[in-house]
Design an enzyme around this catalytic site. Structure first.
Site, PDB file in Angstrom:
ATOM      1  CG  ASP A  43      -0.659  -0.298   2.392  1.00 57.49           C
ATOM      2  OD1 ASP A  43       0.454  -0.344   2.575  1.00 57.49           O
ATOM      3  OD2 ASP A  43      -1.362   0.180   3.644  1.00 57.49           O
ATOM      4  CG  ASP A  82       0.799  -3.998   2.012  1.00 58.50           C
ATOM      5  OD1 ASP A  82       0.564  -5.160   2.923  1.00 58.50           O
ATOM      6  OD2 ASP A  82       1.147  -3.222   1.706  1.00 58.50           O
ATOM      7  CE  LYS A 111       2.977  -5.980   3.513  1.00 63.31           C
ATOM      8  NZ  LYS A 111       3.037  -4.976   4.124  1.00 63.31           N
ATOM      9  CD  GLU A 113       0.617  -1.516   7.821  1.00 59.95           C
ATOM     10  OE1 GLU A 113       0.291  -0.775   8.622  1.00 59.95           O
ATOM     11  OE2 GLU A 113       1.003  -1.371   6.801  1.00 59.95           O
ATOM     12  CD  GLU A 180       8.344  -0.411   7.966  1.00 58.08           C
ATOM     13  OE1 GLU A 180       7.105  -0.929   7.267  1.00 58.08           O
ATOM     14  OE2 GLU A 180       8.062   1.258   7.979  1.00 58.08           O
TER      15      GLU A 180
END
Ligand code: KIV
Length: 262
Positions: A43, A82, A111, A113, A180
């Protein structure tokens, strides 16, 4: 074809995994020709393709459009897409519907988050045939609650939470854990504690693989870049050569260097 089994074997054999963001067909082709294993339709396209200042305005329709373009240009890489902000946090059913749209656009894995609180969503998707990558540490969709783009997991307490996040997602069936901006020593511990592969960005050399944003490795933006970024266009005669240099550096373990790590 790169599959989740290929990735697991790569971890077992200590073969580093090269992941790179990709948003359209031409770069899908030249990235996989250069040896990229996983094309991440990130994204981050909100910034790189659409000119937003964060990933928050990116819609599911935007993600499907770019995933389709990448799938059209790709023959054998694994395509990871994403789930955009707001498309999966409300419920596991909402996440399933968004993930189905991405898979139908050509993704092989999605994915999301967030930490352990999303492990039930990971299990719900995995049980229904959708491989999941859990993105933990600095999660850009939460930039407003994190108070900025900053390193995560620095205290002992935060490190323990991050380790727990990774294990919770793995226990729920995640096939990849992406970290990350976390200290290299913590990413090393997480990588040793999980059996699925880890991918790092600003997470040091000991992850099972690395990811960077395409526009960063091509040095497209002027000004100061993040510490973990390296411009592979420097000294490269072509874009294809820069992509190959990125893959070679990841595979040989020369990237990231200490100066790219925390
Ligand atoms: O969207 C993206 O490019 C990402 C990477 C920063 C890992 O999620």
């Amino acid at each position: 074809m790169i599959t989740i089994n290929t990735l697991r074997k790569m971890k077992l054999n200590c073969d580093k995994i090269a992941m790179l963001t990709c948003y359209e067909a031409s770069f899908a082709k030249i990235s996989e020709d250069a040896g990229v294993d996983i094309l991440l339709v990130g994204d981050s396209l909100g910034m790189t393709m659409l000119g937003y200042s964060s990933t928050l305005p990116v819609s599911l329709a935007d993600m499907c459009y770019h995933t389709r373009a990448v799938a059209n240009g790709s023959k054998h890489a694994l395509i990871l897409a994403d789930l955009p902000f707001g498309s999966y946090q409300k419920s596991k059913e909402q996440a399933f519907e968004a993930a189905v749209a991405l898979m139908q656009a050509g993704a092989h894995m999605v994915k999301l988050e967030g930490g352990a609180y999303l492990a039930q969503t990971t299990a719900f998707l995995q049980e229904r045939g959708i491989p999941v990558c859990a993105h933990i540490g600095l999660t850009p969709q939460s930039v407003n609650t994190l108070g900025g783009y900053r390193i995560q997991g620095k205290t002992d307490q935060d490190a323990a939470i991050l380790l727990n996040d990774a294990k919770a997602h793995e226990d729920a069936g995640a096939d990849l854990i992406l970290m990350e901006c976390v200290p290299a020593s913590l990413a090393k511990d997480v990588t040793a504690a999980i059996s699925c592969p880890s991918i790092g960005i600003g997470a040091g050399i000991d992850c099972d693989g690395q990811v960077l944003v395409l526009h960063d490795i091509l040095g497209i933006y002027s000004g100061k870049s993040a510490r973990f970024v390296h411009n592979f266009m420097e000294g490269a005669p072509s874009i294809q050569a820069a992509l190959k240099a990125y893959v070679a550096a990841v595979k040989s373990g020369t990237f990231p260097a200490l100066k790219h790590s925390f």
